[in-house]
Motif scaffolding. Structure first.
Motif, PDB file in Angstrom:
ATOM      1  N   LYS A 272      23.946  31.845 -11.532  1.00  0.00           N
ATOM      2  CA  LYS A 272      23.479  32.382 -10.259  1.00  0.00           C
ATOM      3  C   LYS A 272      22.201  31.667  -9.823  1.00  0.00           C
ATOM      4  O   LYS A 272      21.259  31.525 -10.605  1.00  0.00           O
ATOM      5  N   LYS A 273      22.208  31.229  -8.561  1.00  0.00           N
ATOM      6  CA  LYS A 273      21.014  30.595  -8.013  1.00  0.00           C
ATOM      7  C   LYS A 273      20.046  31.660  -7.510  1.00  0.00           C
ATOM      8  O   LYS A 273      20.456  32.742  -7.087  1.00  0.00           O
ATOM      9  N   THR A 274      18.780  31.337  -7.531  1.00  0.00           N
ATOM     10  CA  THR A 274      17.742  32.276  -7.101  1.00  0.00           C
ATOM     11  C   THR A 274      16.953  31.698  -5.930  1.00  0.00           C
ATOM     12  O   THR A 274      17.041  30.498  -5.626  1.00  0.00           O
ATOM     13  N   LEU A 275      16.174  32.551  -5.294  1.00  0.00           N
ATOM     14  CA  LEU A 275      15.285  32.079  -4.237  1.00  0.00           C
ATOM     15  C   LEU A 275      14.321  31.029  -4.784  1.00  0.00           C
ATOM     16  O   LEU A 275      14.064  30.006  -4.149  1.00  0.00           O
ATOM     17  N   GLY A 276      13.798  31.273  -5.979  1.00  0.00           N
ATOM     18  CA  GLY A 276      12.858  30.329  -6.570  1.00  0.00           C
ATOM     19  C   GLY A 276      13.454  28.955  -6.800  1.00  0.00           C
ATOM     20  O   GLY A 276      12.748  27.945  -6.754  1.00  0.00           O
ATOM     21  N   SER A 277      14.766  28.895  -7.025  1.00  0.00           N
ATOM     22  CA  SER A 277      15.399  27.620  -7.362  1.00  0.00           C
ATOM     23  C   SER A 277      15.549  26.683  -6.174  1.00  0.00           C
ATOM     24  O   SER A 277      15.817  25.488  -6.361  1.00  0.00           O
ATOM     25  N   ILE A 278      15.377  27.187  -4.956  1.00  0.00           N
ATOM     26  CA  ILE A 278      15.593  26.323  -3.785  1.00  0.00           C
ATOM     27  C   ILE A 278      14.286  25.955  -3.089  1.00  0.00           C
ATOM     28  O   ILE A 278      14.289  25.265  -2.074  1.00  0.00           O
ATOM     29  N   LEU A 279      13.139  26.403  -3.631  1.00  0.00           N
ATOM     30  CA  LEU A 279      11.857  26.177  -2.950  1.00  0.00           C
ATOM     31  C   LEU A 279      11.399  24.731  -3.071  1.00  0.00           C
ATOM     32  O   LEU A 279      11.594  24.070  -4.095  1.00  0.00           O
ATOM     33  N   GLU A 280      10.767  24.257  -2.012  1.00  0.00           N
ATOM     34  CA  GLU A 280      10.164  22.936  -2.030  1.00  0.00           C
ATOM     35  C   GLU A 280       8.856  22.972  -2.826  1.00  0.00           C
ATOM     36  O   GLU A 280       8.260  24.033  -3.038  1.00  0.00           O
ATOM     37  N   ASP A 281       8.402  21.798  -3.239  1.00  0.00           N
ATOM     38  CA  ASP A 281       7.145  21.691  -3.967  1.00  0.00           C
ATOM     39  C   ASP A 281       5.985  22.104  -3.059  1.00  0.00           C
ATOM     40  O   ASP A 281       5.956  21.753  -1.879  1.00  0.00           O
ATOM     41  N   GLU A 282       5.044  22.837  -3.625  1.00  0.00           N
ATOM     42  CA  GLU A 282       3.921  23.366  -2.838  1.00  0.00           C
ATOM     43  C   GLU A 282       3.161  22.277  -2.093  1.00  0.00           C
ATOM     44  O   GLU A 282       2.730  22.468  -0.948  1.00  0.00           O
ATOM     45  N   LYS A 283       3.022  21.110  -2.703  1.00  0.00           N
ATOM     46  CA  LYS A 283       2.249  20.031  -2.072  1.00  0.00           C
ATOM     47  C   LYS A 283       2.939  19.451  -0.832  1.00  0.00           C
ATOM     48  O   LYS A 283       2.308  18.775  -0.019  1.00  0.00           O
ATOM     49  N   ASP A 284       4.228  19.763  -0.667  1.00  0.00           N
ATOM     50  CA  ASP A 284       4.969  19.228   0.479  1.00  0.00           C
ATOM     51  C   ASP A 284       5.040  20.213   1.648  1.00  0.00           C
ATOM     52  O   ASP A 284       5.643  19.915   2.682  1.00  0.00           O
ATOM     53  N   ILE A 285       4.416  21.379   1.494  1.00  0.00           N
ATOM     54  CA  ILE A 285       4.519  22.426   2.515  1.00  0.00           C
ATOM     55  C   ILE A 285       3.440  22.227   3.584  1.00  0.00           C
ATOM     56  O   ILE A 285       2.248  22.194   3.265  1.00  0.00           O
ATOM     57  N   PRO A 286       3.793  22.111   4.854  1.00  0.00           N
ATOM     58  CA  PRO A 286       2.786  21.985   5.922  1.00  0.00           C
ATOM     59  C   PRO A 286       1.876  23.207   5.955  1.00  0.00           C
ATOM     60  O   PRO A 286       2.285  24.329   5.653  1.00  0.00           O
ATOM     61  N   VAL A 287       0.653  23.009   6.349  1.00  0.00           N
ATOM     62  CA  VAL A 287      -0.366  24.049   6.288  1.00  0.00           C
ATOM     63  C   VAL A 287      -0.010  25.261   7.141  1.00  0.00           C
ATOM     64  O   VAL A 287      -0.381  26.406   6.812  1.00  0.00           O
ATOM     65  N   GLU A 288       0.736  25.054   8.223  1.00  0.00           N
ATOM     66  CA  GLU A 288       1.019  26.174   9.126  1.00  0.00           C
ATOM     67  C   GLU A 288       1.949  27.226   8.508  1.00  0.00           C
ATOM     68  O   GLU A 288       2.099  28.328   9.048  1.00  0.00           O
ATOM     69  N   PHE A 289       2.562  26.910   7.395  1.00  0.00           N
ATOM     70  CA  PHE A 289       3.450  27.886   6.750  1.00  0.00           C
ATOM     71  C   PHE A 289       2.705  28.824   5.797  1.00  0.00           C
ATOM     72  O   PHE A 289       3.271  29.821   5.351  1.00  0.00           O
ATOM     73  N   PHE A 290       1.458  28.519   5.511  1.00  0.00           N
ATOM     74  CA  PHE A 290       0.673  29.387   4.632  1.00  0.00           C
ATOM     75  C   PHE A 290       0.040  30.523   5.436  1.00  0.00           C
ATOM     76  O   PHE A 290      -0.356  30.345   6.597  1.00  0.00           O
ATOM     77  N   ILE A 291      -0.036  31.691   4.833  1.00  0.00           N
ATOM     78  CA  ILE A 291      -0.602  32.870   5.492  1.00  0.00           C
ATOM     79  C   ILE A 291      -2.106  32.912   5.236  1.00  0.00           C
ATOM     80  O   ILE A 291      -2.553  32.839   4.088  1.00  0.00           O
ATOM     81  N   SER A 292      -2.864  33.015   6.306  1.00  0.00           N
ATOM     82  CA  SER A 292      -4.314  33.043   6.160  1.00  0.00           C
ATOM     83  C   SER A 292      -4.769  34.383   5.599  1.00  0.00           C
ATOM     84  O   SER A 292      -4.085  35.407   5.745  1.00  0.00           O
ATOM     85  N   LYS A 293      -5.935  34.382   4.974  1.00  0.00           N
ATOM     86  CA  LYS A 293      -6.484  35.626   4.419  1.00  0.00           C
ATOM     87  C   LYS A 293      -6.718  36.663   5.517  1.00  0.00           C
ATOM     88  O   LYS A 293      -6.557  37.865   5.290  1.00  0.00           O
ATOM     89  N   ALA A 294      -7.048  36.198   6.711  1.00  0.00           N
ATOM     90  CA  ALA A 294      -7.317  37.121   7.817  1.00  0.00           C
ATOM     91  C   ALA A 294      -6.060  37.881   8.237  1.00  0.00           C
ATOM     92  O   ALA A 294      -6.150  38.981   8.794  1.00  0.00           O
ATOM     93  N   ASP A 295      -4.899  37.313   7.973  1.00  0.00           N
ATOM     94  CA  ASP A 295      -3.643  37.944   8.397  1.00  0.00           C
ATOM     95  C   ASP A 295      -2.955  38.731   7.287  1.00  0.00           C
ATOM     96  O   ASP A 295      -1.933  39.387   7.536  1.00  0.00           O
ATOM     97  N   LEU A 296      -3.469  38.682   6.080  1.00  0.00           N
ATOM     98  CA  LEU A 296      -2.784  39.312   4.947  1.00  0.00           C
ATOM     99  C   LEU A 296      -2.610  40.817   5.128  1.00  0.00           C
ATOM    100  O   LEU A 296      -1.559  41.378   4.794  1.00  0.00           O
ATOM    101  N   ASP A 297      -3.641  41.479   5.635  1.00  0.00           N
ATOM    102  CA  ASP A 297      -3.547  42.932   5.813  1.00  0.00           C
ATOM    103  C   ASP A 297      -2.424  43.305   6.780  1.00  0.00           C
ATOM    104  O   ASP A 297      -1.714  44.295   6.573  1.00  0.00           O
ATOM    105  N   LYS A 298      -2.265  42.522   7.837  1.00  0.00           N
ATOM    106  CA  LYS A 298      -1.207  42.798   8.814  1.00  0.00           C
ATOM    107  C   LYS A 298       0.173  42.635   8.168  1.00  0.00           C
ATOM    108  O   LYS A 298       1.080  43.458   8.367  1.00  0.00           O
ATOM    109  N   TRP A 299       0.338  41.576   7.384  1.00  0.00           N
ATOM    110  CA  TRP A 299       1.608  41.365   6.687  1.00  0.00           C
ATOM    111  C   TRP A 299       1.877  42.513   5.705  1.00  0.00           C
ATOM    112  O   TRP A 299       2.988  43.041   5.635  1.00  0.00           O
ATOM    113  N   ALA A 300       0.845  42.886   4.956  1.00  0.00           N
ATOM    114  CA  ALA A 300       1.014  43.955   3.962  1.00  0.00           C
ATOM    115  C   ALA A 300       1.386  45.280   4.625  1.00  0.00           C
ATOM    116  O   ALA A 300       2.213  46.036   4.104  1.00  0.00           O
TER     117      ALA A 300
END
Length: 413
Positions: A272-300
């Protein structure tokens, strides 16, 4: 070679799955979105399949004005639009086969009815809510579809398949429908069986591709019934298709309007494949896909459980409650179902959020969404990130079609 046409093609999920086996050749395809001037999905389709015999004109217009442009074919496939009974809509807004998108079922019907040499086989996909649509007459829409196919000379089987139950990386539950002309080799084989149960539990095309164990005794009388009346009578029937009755279960077969249906569970013991198995390497992820600390409370907040007092427009005060969503998403299992709103930076209850090895939280990239549906990397490249996410929210899991296609092709050999 099994000549195939692909309707409501999106970005080509059916084509990808079938042509991977080298037994199928898509000879014509159609993709048209009525609510937009630019045909974004069709543009992606043409870019990925250059030289394809592809139409981006309203299918109803093609049928009315240029029917001869639709070539003869052995197999018709399509994920006919499902917005009117999609799980992304509230049930009471589900207008079913009478809604704007639902009426496109009749485009399929028109091709089958008016072709001098209609296809011997069909492979269709939809949300599983189709089996109990609309809310006021549970199962009426599916009964109309089955009856119309039977009247055109088809034997039909269906089953609800959750891709993750068979080792694929996304929990995406959809109903797949296969139909066989009664005078085809497969149609004749089904009609010779002593019991239709043998086909869906032992000998069938879908059972070979996606084995399931029926949950109850096959001889139970309430598992068998006949769809009676012409299509107008079925539409107006409020007795057999009430708001409480759900006649169609997760697995079934129909022969000459006689239906056998039951609940069933997947049988699978492979990897069985998992979500973790299909993720790209962290160093290849554009910055706009990361959640800023200022927005974490809204997401939570949006992901968390809540029970809040709210006031309706009428002034009525009520309590709104909902349970928590896993935050961040678990990496050691298949992902939740992709939705069309995965794109964009805004906080959302439904978008996937994963934690990187460094502990940062981020959204999924378009490539990762493609991988969850088992598309090739960058299949939708050229469109905006939001559009690419939208395409994948509407797409099917290519691996499901690939397995169904291989099973069908092996029978036709």
């Amino acid at each position: 070679m099994i000549k195939t046409i692909e309707l409501f093609a999106g970005v080509g999920g059916f084509r990808l799955g079938l042509e991977r086996s080298n037994e199928f050749k898509v000879v014509w395809s159609n993709q048209y979105e009525p609510l937009t001037k630019i045909q974004h999905a069709s543009d992606v389709y043409k870019a990925r399949f250059p030289g394809a015999n592809h139409s981006d004109i309203d299918i109803a217009k093609v049928i009315d004005e240029d029917f001869e442009s639709i070539p003869d074919h052995d197999l018709l496939v399509g994920g006919f639009p499902c917005q009117d009974y999609s799980v992304a809509r509230t049930l009471k807004k589900s207008s079913g086969i009478q809604g704007k998108k639902g009426v496109l079922w009749w485009s399929i019907h028109a091709i089958l009815k008016n072709k001098t040499n209609p296809p011997k086989y069909l492979m269709l996909e939809n949300v599983d809510r189709l089996l109990k649509s609309p809310v006021s007459q549970r199962g009426r829409d599916f009964a109309i579809m089955l009856a119309s196919l039977s009247d055109l000379g088809y034997v039909v089987e269906w089953r609800v398949i959750n891709a993750a139950d068979y080792g694929m990386p996304q929990r995406r539950k959809r109903v797949y429908i296969m139909a066989y002309k009664s005078d085809s080799d497969i149609g004749k084989e089904i009609k010779k069986l002593k019991s239709p149960v043998d086909w869906i539990t032992n000998k069938g095309v879908m059972q070979e591709a996606f084995p399931m164990q029926v949950n109850s005794t096959p001889s139970k009388p309430d598992k068998y019934f006949v769809i009676e009346g012409d299509l107008d009578e079925i539409t107006n029937n409020t007795v057999d298709y009430t708001s409480k009755v759900r006649p169609f279960d997760t697995i079934g077969v129909m022969i000459d309007r006689k239906v056998y249906t039951d609940s069933a569970a997947a049988e699978y013991k492979g990897k069985k494949k998992t979500l973790g198995s299909i993720l790209e390497d962290e160093k290849d992820i554009p910055v706009e896909f990361f959640i800023s600390k200022a927005d974490l409370d809204k997401w939570a907040y949006l992901k968390g459980a809540k029970k809040e007092e709210r006031t309706a427009s009428s002034g009525h005060v009520y309590y709104y409650s909902e349970g928590p969503v896993t935050f961040p998403d678990a990496l050691d299992r298949a992902s939740r179902t992709i939705v069309t709103g995965e794109g964009g930076k805004g906080a959302s209850r439904f978008k996937h959020v994963v934690e990187t090895p460094s502990g940062r939280l981020r959204r999924l990239t378009p490539v990762e969404l493609e991988r969850l549906n088992m598309f090739p990397d960058n299949h939708t490249e050229g469109a905006t990130d939001a559009k690419r996410a939208f395409f994948m929210g509407n797409a099917l899991v290519v691996g499901v079609v690939e397995r169904l296609g291989k099973s069908l092709a092996s029978r036709l050999k």
